[in-house]
Write a protein that holds these residues in place. Structure first.
Motif, PDB file in Angstrom:
ATOM      1  N   ASN A  69     104.041  23.950  49.064  1.00 51.98           N
ATOM      2  CA  ASN A  69     104.223  22.589  48.555  1.00 51.98           C
ATOM      3  C   ASN A  69     103.416  22.369  47.282  1.00 51.98           C
ATOM      4  O   ASN A  69     103.852  21.693  46.359  1.00 51.98           O
ATOM      5  N   THR A 116     107.311  24.982  45.500  1.00 45.82           N
ATOM      6  CA  THR A 116     108.551  24.349  45.956  1.00 45.82           C
ATOM      7  C   THR A 116     109.192  23.424  44.928  1.00 45.82           C
ATOM      8  O   THR A 116     110.270  22.893  45.177  1.00 45.82           O
ATOM      9  N   ARG A 121     109.766  19.430  49.083  1.00 43.59           N
ATOM     10  CA  ARG A 121     108.553  19.589  49.883  1.00 43.59           C
ATOM     11  C   ARG A 121     108.926  19.940  51.304  1.00 43.59           C
ATOM     12  O   ARG A 121     109.986  19.555  51.800  1.00 43.59           O
ATOM     13  N   TYR A 122     108.031  20.668  51.961  1.00 45.02           N
ATOM     14  CA  TYR A 122     108.162  20.889  53.392  1.00 45.02           C
ATOM     15  C   TYR A 122     107.504  19.721  54.094  1.00 45.02           C
ATOM     16  O   TYR A 122     106.465  19.228  53.671  1.00 45.02           O
TER      17      TYR A 122
END
Length: 187
Positions: free
Chosen positions: A70, A74, A78-79
């Protein structure tokens, strides 16, 4: 960007799939590669694009590399965790979202969904190999002796399934050897 453009863009990107929509506030694509959700807030001020990556249980051991991703890699996605699922998530103010940016986000989301946890897993493996190398060098071990230790750990079942067939065992050990060769001089 206008709400009616979302459907046409999704149909362009996913020509073989049905774009499910509900009141021009949410869209969904389901196929064998991806489940993609596009959601507008009730006041249509924020757009969110989501794709499930894995269950929280599957991702648990990889949360640190995922959060590092993140920060580093990425880009606009975002995760995030929600409903016991690891998601790929994109949020943006809908009024300022350009059509080209929306298309790029959808394509990037497909990429994130397809790679799943593999990149985070590879990052974790590399981190562990680096730790093994540092520990081996601290103990004065050579690269060859370190590999022999790893091979012994594998044979004892500490690094994998002890009952793997010989070809899988050879592939596994070859992978370890390649990683040691690649990273030994860096540590």
């Amino acid at each position: 960007m206008e709400t009616q453009q979302i459907t046409s863009i999704l149909q362009e990107i996913f020509p073989q799939d049905t774009v499910e929509t509900n009141n021009e506030e949410n869209w969904q694509i389901n196929n064998d590669k991806i489940r993609l959700l596009v959601l507008l807030s009730e006041d249509k001020s924020w757009l969110r694009v989501l794709t499930p990556i894995a269950s929280v249980m599957e991702a648990q051991s990889l949360l640190v590399p995922l959060m590092e991703a993140n920060f580093d890699t990425t880009q606009e996605i975002r995760y995030a965790l929600g409903q016991n699922v690891l998601w790929g998530v994109f949020h943006h103010n809908f009024a300022t979202l350009a059509t080209e940016d929306f298309v790029n986000v959808i394509l990037r989301m497909i990429f994130v969904a397809e790679k799943g946890l593999s990149e985070a897993f590879q990052q974790l493996v590399e981190q562990r190999i680096r730790q093994i190398i540092q520990a081996a060098k601290t103990q004065g071990q050579s690269k060859e002796a370190t590999f022999q230790t790893l091979e012994r750990f594998y044979q004892e079942g500490m690094l994998g399934d002890i009952d793997r067939d010989p070809q899988e065992r050879e592939n596994f050990l070859a992978s370890w050897q390649m990683q040691l060769d690649r990273l030994w001089d860096e540590e």
